[in-house]
Enzyme design. Structure first.
Site, mmCIF file in Angstrom:
data_model
loop_
_atom_site.group_PDB
_atom_site.id
_atom_site.type_symbol
_atom_site.label_atom_id
_atom_site.label_comp_id
_atom_site.label_asym_id
_atom_site.label_seq_id
_atom_site.Cartn_x
_atom_site.Cartn_y
_atom_site.Cartn_z
ATOM 1 N N TYR A 98 -9.327 19.174 44.604
ATOM 2 C CA TYR A 98 -10.280 19.790 43.679
ATOM 3 C C TYR A 98 -11.020 18.776 42.798
ATOM 4 O O TYR A 98 -12.223 18.949 42.555
ATOM 5 C CB TYR A 98 -9.583 20.858 42.837
ATOM 6 N N GLU A 140 -3.122 29.594 45.418
ATOM 7 C CA GLU A 140 -2.751 28.892 46.643
ATOM 8 C C GLU A 140 -1.317 28.383 46.589
ATOM 9 O O GLU A 140 -0.566 28.492 47.577
ATOM 10 C CB GLU A 140 -3.730 27.734 46.874
ATOM 11 N N ARG A 206 -10.136 26.647 63.312
ATOM 12 C CA ARG A 206 -10.750 27.973 63.218
ATOM 13 C C ARG A 206 -9.648 28.992 62.911
ATOM 14 O O ARG A 206 -8.486 28.807 63.280
ATOM 15 C CB ARG A 206 -11.442 28.364 64.527
ATOM 16 N N GLN A 207 -10.058 30.085 62.276
ATOM 17 C CA GLN A 207 -9.124 31.174 61.999
ATOM 18 C C GLN A 207 -9.265 32.285 63.030
ATOM 19 O O GLN A 207 -10.385 32.636 63.426
ATOM 20 C CB GLN A 207 -9.381 31.763 60.598
ATOM 21 N N TYR A 208 -8.115 32.830 63.454
ATOM 22 C CA TYR A 208 -8.090 33.948 64.389
ATOM 23 C C TYR A 208 -7.082 34.984 63.905
ATOM 24 O O TYR A 208 -5.946 34.646 63.551
ATOM 25 C CB TYR A 208 -7.705 33.482 65.795
ATOM 26 N N GLY A 276 -17.192 44.607 67.955
ATOM 27 C CA GLY A 276 -16.978 43.354 68.666
ATOM 28 C C GLY A 276 -15.547 42.862 68.536
ATOM 29 O O GLY A 276 -14.588 43.638 68.575
#
Length: 398
Positions: A98, A140, A206-208, A276
């Protein structure tokens, strides 16, 4: 939360900062990646950067946070902060990053706004930044503690137990922990990050969404191959890598599960609307409802290009049939079969039970349309929950 002095300054300068926030965000990323090239190689989504989506998301979140502080200086927008914090936790972001962001962001602010950034203005916006940053750090670190992992250490090796070609462009990967230890628990609707090594040496993430239910011994992700030119951008680097390279028996580096769009444990009626590949978190929720014998009405709605493009279509139907009071309706742009509808998802003829909790996932225009239709039918806005794939642009202009 925001001091009285800073509130007055932020209120007075918010129009100017808001008008320039897109330029500020763009310059910030240029400076950040020039000083720390590993971040664009191994942390940030290069596709979203090239398309300008991450810049829009950053600009929108800062503007929304500052606007909230001015309007409600004693509170904070926890829903927005929670969504960002879950994304950060799935990437392994830590508090040490940060100050780095702060330095380059404020350099960009000073360069774009010039002499307008007086010491008083800089102090007020510095307070805004650290209120937002410290709130995110706190959330977090709580998320890491809940997963019993060291802050940022969210990665684990998983073995591809099987892969299933769902459609021409959607493949499901069934995963088990490579070390044989128990799979971590998760809530229906959550996602994982997947990090892959690409030919140029980058380790893109990537997020899935997890498309299986928490009770399953195998974790599943269903990946849609991103064809960039059709959407005005580059092909999806990670989705193409997974489709063309990863086979049964290979290992993947996968994060602990995170995500704030989760199925609430209640006896209320449920509506699951997707379009989708947005069906994936909905399938996890639907399977969990079937596994737990949810007795209240469940309405399953999905929109797609065609039945052949509808990933997990058979699961959508079979899981719906397992519930005592559930129905499924599908809309297709073309090729609709008997019992399906042609066109866009339309709630006019869909009964919505009082007290319904609605969950949405799909492209932003789709979710905005369905949310508006649900509110018009009397569903309170607080009972409509949504998930965004990629940068959260929900706050951007429609």
């Amino acid at each position: 939360m925001l001091s009285e002095k800073s509130t007055a300054t932020v209120r007075a300068t918010l129009p100017a900062v808001g008008a320039a926030i897109g330029d500020i965000a763009g310059l910030f990323y240029e400076k950040l990646f020039a000083a720390h090239p590993a971040l664009i190689r191994d942390l940030f989504n290069r596709g979203n950067q090239n398309a300008g989506l991450q810049k829009q998301a950053l600009a929108g979140s800062i503007a929304a946070f500052a606007t909230h502080l001015v309007a409600h200086p004693d509170t904070r927008p926890d829903v927005m902060l929670g969504r960002i914090a879950h994304k950060h936790a799935s990437l392994g972001v830590t508090r040490e990053q940060y100050p780095v962001v702060h330095r380059h962001l404020f350099e960009a602010i000073a360069e774009v706004l010039g002499d307008a950034v007086t010491p008083e203005v800089a102090e007020a916006w510095d307070e805004v930044y650290w209120l937002m940053a410290n709130a995110l750090i706190s959330i977090e670190e709580r998320l890491y503690a809940e997963r019993r992992v060291t802050a940022g250490d969210v990665w684990r090796e998983w073995t591809v137990a099987a892969r299933v070609e769902e459609t021409a462009d959607c493949t499901t990967f069934h995963l088990t922990p490579a070390d044989g230890a128990p799979a971590p628990s998760f809530k229906p609707g959550q996602y994982v990050s997947v990090q892959v090594a690409l030919p140029d040496g980058a380790r893109q993430i990537r997020q899935y969404s997890l498309s299986s239910a928490p009770g399953s011994p195998v974790r599943s992700i269903t990946v849609k191959r991103v064809h960039g030119p059709a959407a005005g951008g580059p092909d999806g680097e990670v989705s193409h890598h997974l489709h063309t390279t990863v086979r049964t028996g290979d290992t993947l580096r996968v994060s602990a599960p995170y995500g704030d769009l989760v199925l609430r444990d209640s006896a209320a009626p449920v509506l699951l609307a997707s379009a989708g590949i947005g069906c994936t978190p909905m399938l996890s929720m639907l399977e969990h409802l079937a596994d737990t014998g949810h007795a209240a009405p469940v309405t399953v709605l999905h929109a797609d290009r065609s039945p052949a493009d509808h990933a997990l279509r058979s699961d959508h139907r079979s899981l719906t049939h397992k519930l005592p009071d559930a129905s499924a309706r599908f809309w297709y742009e073309a090729g609709a079969e008997p019992g399906d509808a042609t066109g866009l998802l339309d709630l006019d003829s869909v009964p919505v039970a009082p007290g319904t909790q609605a969950y949405l996932c799909g492209p932003l225009p789709f979710m905005r349309s369905v949310r508006a239709q649900l509110i018009a039918k009397g569903v309170p806005a607080a009972d409509v929950h949504y998930e965004v794939f990629g940068p959260d642009l929900w706050l951007a202009p429609a």
